[in-house]
Design an enzyme around this catalytic site. Structure first.
Site, mmCIF file in Angstrom:
data_model
loop_
_atom_site.group_PDB
_atom_site.id
_atom_site.type_symbol
_atom_site.label_atom_id
_atom_site.label_comp_id
_atom_site.label_asym_id
_atom_site.label_seq_id
_atom_site.Cartn_x
_atom_site.Cartn_y
_atom_site.Cartn_z
ATOM 1 N N ASN A 7 51.915 50.106 39.011
ATOM 2 C CA ASN A 7 51.781 48.766 38.452
ATOM 3 C C ASN A 7 50.797 48.012 39.349
ATOM 4 O O ASN A 7 51.156 47.575 40.443
ATOM 5 C CB ASN A 7 53.151 48.083 38.438
ATOM 6 N N ARG A 88 50.852 50.999 34.201
ATOM 7 C CA ARG A 88 51.311 49.908 33.348
ATOM 8 C C ARG A 88 50.109 49.035 32.952
ATOM 9 O O ARG A 88 49.319 48.639 33.805
ATOM 10 C CB ARG A 88 52.296 49.045 34.123
ATOM 11 N N HIS A 177 57.084 42.842 27.717
ATOM 12 C CA HIS A 177 58.287 43.548 28.201
ATOM 13 C C HIS A 177 58.662 44.727 27.308
ATOM 14 O O HIS A 177 59.822 45.177 27.320
ATOM 15 C CB HIS A 177 59.526 42.614 28.262
ATOM 16 N N ARG A 236 58.337 29.137 33.111
ATOM 17 C CA ARG A 236 57.654 28.932 31.821
ATOM 18 C C ARG A 236 58.551 28.180 30.846
ATOM 19 O O ARG A 236 59.755 28.395 30.815
ATOM 20 C CB ARG A 236 57.275 30.279 31.197
ATOM 21 N N GLU A 379 61.501 50.134 34.053
ATOM 22 C CA GLU A 379 60.184 50.281 33.421
ATOM 23 C C GLU A 379 59.384 51.403 34.078
ATOM 24 O O GLU A 379 58.630 52.108 33.415
ATOM 25 C CB GLU A 379 59.420 48.951 33.514
#
Ligand code: ADP
Length: 393
Positions: A7, A88, A177, A236, A379
């Site tokens: 990542n 990723r 996601h 957010r 992930e």
């Protein structure tokens, strides 16, 4: 059979090295402040943790050091043991509907769409380019956060705006996601022992999204054109009335990107509490009866409940709801409050079963109409699985 899952950020590179025979993590770590003063790396393996300050002018330097360390520390005996590398990628648009083997054509397509995630995709590509330079003969795979959501139908992914915005500029819902939601769907398939199920997957961490999944496929998700949409998050806002933007621009003399920055970085739990984006801090303040923290927590819960209820109807009921990511895996009171607000759907959780953190556990009572589980997401493993699968195919 060893696979590295990567990542890459603009100044960082996270990795996990998996032994795919048993899907165990042999080593993991992080290269930080690449291209910035004070760079360092951390490698964890065998219960040990090594941290070292080192110059990292570019991602290529980080990859070179990573591979040297893997052999120097005897984590692998030679680079030939690395069967593949999975990367990723945040945004795959509608160009990438599933993970792909990386070749020049894929790199060209990635280049063409990078403007859709200007903070993330170019950084993800730096990771790929570095590995291509250092390990040119090792197969590599790109795994997209958006790909799982490509099964949404047009009614779902289009916004009710001028059609030309979609046709000319690609304005539509892409979600995010996806790798996490897909991992949860695979776990649910194992738990239920069948392919047909109605799942509401709640990935609630600092960022958060909720996805409606039918028979393993995404039919709707709360994030939108960007990850700013949907539920309220750590910093957010999630969905708001867009007319707020020009209004506050005028009040504060800011431009549109400054307001978007406020909505991305200074809203959510942080903005409402005027204190912290971390749910642990918010809950501690709630215990002290701090009003802003209480309203922030309750709004956060309300937004999650709103989406679960919406997807319950969309799916025609739900067999299972799963909580995952930082808050979902660890916050006992938040899970409890969400489930209590869903009581009218026949959802009941067992307070004792819910009293756990960071492990796979069923938290619903036996007489609950919907199963409720906590499943830690992974992930990195999903990226490694895709990599192995595509290379072997
Ligand atoms: P990211 O979206 O950055 O991957 P994570 O999934 O790691 O975020 O989630 C981070 C959030 O998880 C933290 O900001 C915090 O609010 C929450 N969290 C972690 N542990 C706990 C806990 N024990 N109780 C409540 N919240 C927690």
């Amino acid at each position: 059979m060893k696979i590295i899952s990567i990542n890459a950020g603009s100044s960082s590179l996270k990795f996990s090295l998996f032994d795919m025979n048993d899907e165990s993590v042999i080593a993991s770590g992080l290269f930080e402040r690449i291209g910035i003063d004070g760079s360092s790396y951390t490698i964890k393996f065998n219960g040990e943790k090594i941290t070292q300050e080192v110059e990292l002018p570019t991602h290529v330097d980080a990859v070179n050091i990573l591979l040297d360390k893997l052999t120097d520390l005897n984590i692998i005996s030679s680079l030939d043991e690395i069967h593949g590398v999975g990367h990723r990628i945040v945004q795959g648009k509608d160009v990438f509907k599933e993970s792909v083997l990386i070749n020049d054509d894929v790199m060209e397509k990635l280049e063409a769409i990078k403007g859709f995630a200007p903070l993330h995709n170019p950084a993800n590509m730096l990771g790929i380019e570095a590995f291509r330079k250092v390990l040119p003969n090792v197969a590599m795979v790109a795994v997209f956060d958006t790909a799982f959501h490509q099964t949404m139908d047009k009614t779902t992914y289009l916004y009710p705006v001028p059609y030309s915005w979609y046709e000319d500029y690609g304005v539509r819902k892409y979600g995010a996601h996806g790798t996490s939601h897909r991992y949860i769907a695979e776990c649910v398939k194992q738990i239920l022992g069948k392919d047909e199920f109605r799942l509401i997957s709640c990935h609630i961490g600092n960022g958060g999204s909720i996805t409606a999944i039918k028979d393993g496929k995404c039919i709707d998700t709360s994030m939108g054109f960007t990850p700013l949409a949907g539920i309220m998050m750590g910093t957010r806002s999630g969905d708001i009335d867009p007319s707020i933007i020009p209004y506050v621009m005028e009040q504060e003399g800011k431009n549109a990107s400054e307001i978007i920055d406020d909505l991305n970085k200074r809203s959510g739990l942080f903005g409402m509490s005027e204190y912290s984006s971390d749910m642990r801090d918010i809950l501690a303040r709630c215990d002290e009866q701090d009003e802003k923290a209480i309203v922030a927590r309750d709004k956060y819960v309300r937004r999650v409940v709103d989406y679960i209820a919406q997807y319950y109807v969309l799916l025609g009921g739900a067999d299972i709801i799963v909580f995952t990511a930082g808050v979902g895996e660890n916050s006992i009171p938040v899970r409890r409050q969400i489930c209590e607000e869903l009581a009218c759907l026949g959802i009941k959780i067992d307070v004792e079963l819910n009293n756990k953190r960071g492990e796979m556990v069923k938290i619903s009572t036996d007489d609950s109409d919907v199963l409720v589980y906590v499943i830690p997401t992974d992930e990195e493993l999903m990226i490694a699985r895709d990599t192995l699968h595509l290379i072997d195919r």
